[in-house]
Enzyme design. Structure first.
Site, mmCIF file in Angstrom:
data_model
loop_
_atom_site.group_PDB
_atom_site.id
_atom_site.type_symbol
_atom_site.label_atom_id
_atom_site.label_comp_id
_atom_site.label_asym_id
_atom_site.label_seq_id
_atom_site.Cartn_x
_atom_site.Cartn_y
_atom_site.Cartn_z
ATOM 1 N N CYS A 281 66.900 -20.461 11.096
ATOM 2 C CA CYS A 281 66.889 -21.851 10.608
ATOM 3 C C CYS A 281 67.922 -22.061 9.512
ATOM 4 C CB CYS A 281 65.498 -22.198 10.095
ATOM 5 S SG CYS A 281 64.931 -21.017 8.860
ATOM 6 N N GLU A 450 57.433 -22.501 -0.446
ATOM 7 C CA GLU A 450 56.728 -21.228 -0.372
ATOM 8 C C GLU A 450 57.514 -20.207 -1.190
ATOM 9 O OE1 GLU A 450 55.833 -20.297 3.742
ATOM 10 O OE2 GLU A 450 54.606 -22.088 3.925
HETATM 11 P P1 NAD Z 1 58.047 -24.715 17.615
HETATM 12 O O1 NAD Z 1 57.808 -25.819 16.641
HETATM 13 O O2 NAD Z 1 58.223 -25.061 19.033
HETATM 14 O O3 NAD Z 1 56.846 -23.645 17.571
HETATM 15 C C1 NAD Z 1 56.483 -23.005 16.365
HETATM 16 C C2 NAD Z 1 55.031 -22.577 16.466
HETATM 17 O O4 NAD Z 1 54.211 -23.739 16.515
HETATM 18 C C3 NAD Z 1 54.690 -21.774 17.708
HETATM 19 O O5 NAD Z 1 53.761 -20.779 17.359
HETATM 20 C C4 NAD Z 1 54.052 -22.801 18.624
HETATM 21 O O6 NAD Z 1 53.168 -22.272 19.574
HETATM 22 C C5 NAD Z 1 53.301 -23.656 17.615
HETATM 23 N N1 NAD Z 1 53.011 -25.031 18.039
HETATM 24 C C6 NAD Z 1 53.648 -25.774 18.960
HETATM 25 N N2 NAD Z 1 53.073 -27.004 19.035
HETATM 26 C C7 NAD Z 1 52.068 -27.019 18.125
HETATM 27 C C8 NAD Z 1 51.136 -28.012 17.702
HETATM 28 N N3 NAD Z 1 51.101 -29.236 18.247
HETATM 29 N N4 NAD Z 1 50.254 -27.698 16.727
HETATM 30 C C9 NAD Z 1 50.290 -26.470 16.137
HETATM 31 N N5 NAD Z 1 51.144 -25.489 16.511
HETATM 32 C C10 NAD Z 1 52.038 -25.764 17.478
HETATM 33 O O7 NAD Z 1 59.294 -23.930 17.033
HETATM 34 P P2 NAD Z 1 60.048 -22.706 17.705
HETATM 35 O O8 NAD Z 1 60.855 -23.210 18.850
HETATM 36 O O9 NAD Z 1 59.094 -21.598 17.913
HETATM 37 O O10 NAD Z 1 61.019 -22.242 16.519
HETATM 38 C C11 NAD Z 1 62.281 -22.756 16.303
HETATM 39 C C12 NAD Z 1 62.274 -23.760 15.178
HETATM 40 O O11 NAD Z 1 61.717 -23.181 14.002
HETATM 41 C C13 NAD Z 1 63.659 -24.216 14.804
HETATM 42 O O12 NAD Z 1 63.665 -25.613 14.637
HETATM 43 C C14 NAD Z 1 63.913 -23.523 13.472
HETATM 44 O O13 NAD Z 1 64.829 -24.176 12.622
HETATM 45 C C15 NAD Z 1 62.544 -23.526 12.886
HETATM 46 N N6 NAD Z 1 62.428 -22.525 11.811
HETATM 47 C C16 NAD Z 1 62.324 -22.960 10.529
HETATM 48 C C17 NAD Z 1 62.263 -22.041 9.486
HETATM 49 C C18 NAD Z 1 62.152 -22.481 8.041
HETATM 50 O O14 NAD Z 1 61.851 -21.636 7.213
HETATM 51 N N7 NAD Z 1 62.381 -23.745 7.723
HETATM 52 C C19 NAD Z 1 62.290 -20.671 9.782
HETATM 53 C C20 NAD Z 1 62.398 -20.264 11.115
HETATM 54 C C21 NAD Z 1 62.469 -21.207 12.134
#
Ligand code: NAD
Length: 487
Positions: A281, A450
């Site tokens: 990210c 955090e």
């Molecule tokens: P995602 O939002 O699709 O999924 C993240 C998690 O949320 C997964 O475990 C998924 O199963 C769960 N999830 C999905 N829908 C949900 C809902 N309605 N309620 C609760 N949980 C739900 O993200 P991803 O594709 O796994 O990860 C990529 C994204 O994460 C990118 O946008 C990246 O920038 C972001 N990211 C942010 C940080 C940060 O620190 N800001 C760090 C790493 C990744």
């Protein structure tokens, strides 16, 4: 490998719930069967965490610290096993996976010692008759939800402080990367973590939605995409007591000034763009370069990246076919002549999801390539003329997670850095973390911070100074600077 839920201290027998296959993105081979947990299983896990909370929150800091240290030691003893599975499951290189296992261990060690040395504040009323002090109590059961890009590291970044501050939890890793979470549950058994204190359930977005909506959940620490963050906020809007920490997407700018050490700047900008195949990210996926050094920088950058980031060696595979196709669809938007390196990868890859590093010329900051999070090995390069223009290009984004400044001018570091709308500004470095330093984004990159003492805001109730602390959160967002003295 057969993955099973970890609820109330034991692994469930293969459930009647449906399961799905997890594949190795480097080879497209099946590696594990993952349960798609039902709402009944989520309920069991939350109930277990709820029942464990009174006893766990009453343990001493010394006892909790000892558990965290034992977990860190046990992961350390199986370091290579964790790293190999992380690499197979996520597609990242083994070298990258090893670093992330180190960081996961550091998460436990940091909070194990942090809680032993915590201080509180005390203030007199103006007439000095009353001494007020701040007491913080553990909040209760947390939902800890993580994405697929740094599976173990990001999950432990939530689990370690949750346990340290006396809360209990239900963790849910991404459906695409469940394996190291399962290995971690084996460690919880090994160190005899009391049943129910930390539960791990597997499944997709619907599993996560069941979890965040559960009535016993007191707070949610979520890392993932911005759209999911919005959905979680909507799903919990009526549960006013639920504390939300949302760490979301980013489209971070790297700004290279004409006084930067060119070789060092090339190296930092390349790492920031291509580490973990751009699936971080915090990656700097749009580079703005002062026009006086633009051609020199770009030619060195292209040469350095083509030499350093080799798919299958120093660059991993991207996580899934769906993600491969998403990255590919962005690349089809670019004109052929804009590719300074790489190209559109083939349709229907057969042997893993490999994408070579792509460097694109871009003069249109409104293009989706500059505005949307591609989350792959793709970076744009654009020139700028003045400081003012650099700030305006960097801030012209709905996201505000991080930024990278490459300059030797100390006054400029502050002058420019403090105007950047980013939660974290790295100066002459990237991805350096100090775990006491608050972490989090502005704008569509999330709410909450955090890390270290700020992170306590997530896991504890404020008893005495709630108004003051809430105000701080509302009226200002910290820009954090990490300045590297060596460049
Ligand atoms: P995602 O939002 O699709 O999924 C993240 C998690 O949320 C997964 O475990 C998924 O199963 C769960 N999830 C999905 N829908 C949900 C809902 N309605 N309620 C609760 N949980 C739900 O993200 P991803 O594709 O796994 O990860 C990529 C994204 O994460 C990118 O946008 C990246 O920038 C972001 N990211 C942010 C940080 C940060 O620190 N800001 C760090 C790493 C990744």
């Amino acid at each position: 490998m057969n993955i099973s839920n970890f609820i109330n201290g034991s692994h469930s027998s293969p459930s009647s719930s449906p399961s799905f296959s997890s594949i190795n993105p480097q080879t497209n081979e099946f590696i594990a069967s993952i349960p798609l947990s039902s709402s009944q299983e989520i309920d069991l896990a939350v109930q277990a965490a709820h029942a464990a909370f009174p006893r766990w929150s009453a343990t001493s800091r010394a006892q909790r610290s000892a558990y965290l240290t034992a977990i860190a030691d046990a992961i350390h003893a199986r370091h290579e096993e964790f790293a190999v599975w992380e690499s197979r499951d996520q597609g990242k290189t083994l070298a990258r996976a090893r670093v992330e296992v180190d960081r996961a261990i550091a998460n436990f060690r940091y909070f194990a010692t942090f809680i032993l040395h915590e201080t509180s504040t005390a203030r007199f009323t103006p007439d000095e008759r009353v001494l007020t002090y701040e007491h913080r109590s553990a909040r209760g059961v947390f939902a800890l939800i993580s994405p697929w890009n740094m599976p173990l590291y990001l999950l432990t970044w939530k689990i370690a402080p949750c346990l340290a501050f006396g809360c209990t939890g239900v963790a849910k890793p991404s459906e695409l990367t469940s394996i190291t979470a399962y290995l971690l549950s084996e460690i919880f058994v090994q160190v005899r973590l009391p049943p129910g204190v930390m539960n791990i359930v597997y499944g997709d977005g619907s599993t996560g939605a069941d979890l965040v909506r559960h009535g016993f959940i007191q707070g949610i620490s979520f890392t993932g995409g911005t759209q999911t963050g919005i959905r979680i906020r909507q799903d919990t809007a009526a549960d006013i007591q639920k504390h939300l920490s949302l760490e979301l997407g980013g489209k971070n700018a790297t700004i290279v000034f004409d006084d930067a050490d060119l070789d060092a700047a090339v190296d930092v900008a390349a790492k920031a763009a291509f580490e973990n195949q751009g699936e971080i990210c915090l990656c700097g996926s749009r580079i703005y370069i002062h026009q006086s050094i633009y051609h020199q920088f770009v030619s060195k950058f292209v040469e350095h990246v083509s030499r350093t980031y080799i798919p299958g060696d120093t660059l991993g595979a991207v996580i899934s076919l769906a993600h491969y196709n998403k990255i590919r669809s962005y690349l089809t938007l670019a004109k052929q002549e804009d590719f300074l390196l790489g190209g559109v990868p083939p349709e229907n890859p057969t042997n893993g999801y490999w994408i070579s590093p792509c460097i694109l010329k871009n003069n249109d900051n409104q293009s989706p390539l500059c505005q949307e999070e591609i989350f792959g090995p793709v970076v744009t390069v654009s020139p700028f003329d003045t400081e003012e223009e650099a700030v305006s290009l960097a801030n012209d984004s709905k996201y505000g997670l991080a930024a990278i400044l490459l300059t030797k001018d100390g006054a400029r570091m502050r002058r420019v850095g403090e105007r950047l709308q980013a939660g974290l500004v790295w100066v002459n470095c990237w991805l350096v973390r100090e775990l006491g330093t608050p972490f989090g984004g502005m704008k569509a990159s999330g709410v909450g911070r955090e890390g270290g003492s700020i992170l306590k805001m997530c896991f504890v109730w404020f008893v005495f100074c709630i108004a003051l602390c809430s105000m701080r959160c509302i009226v200002c967002e910290a820009n954090i600077y990490l300045l590297n003295r060596d460049i």
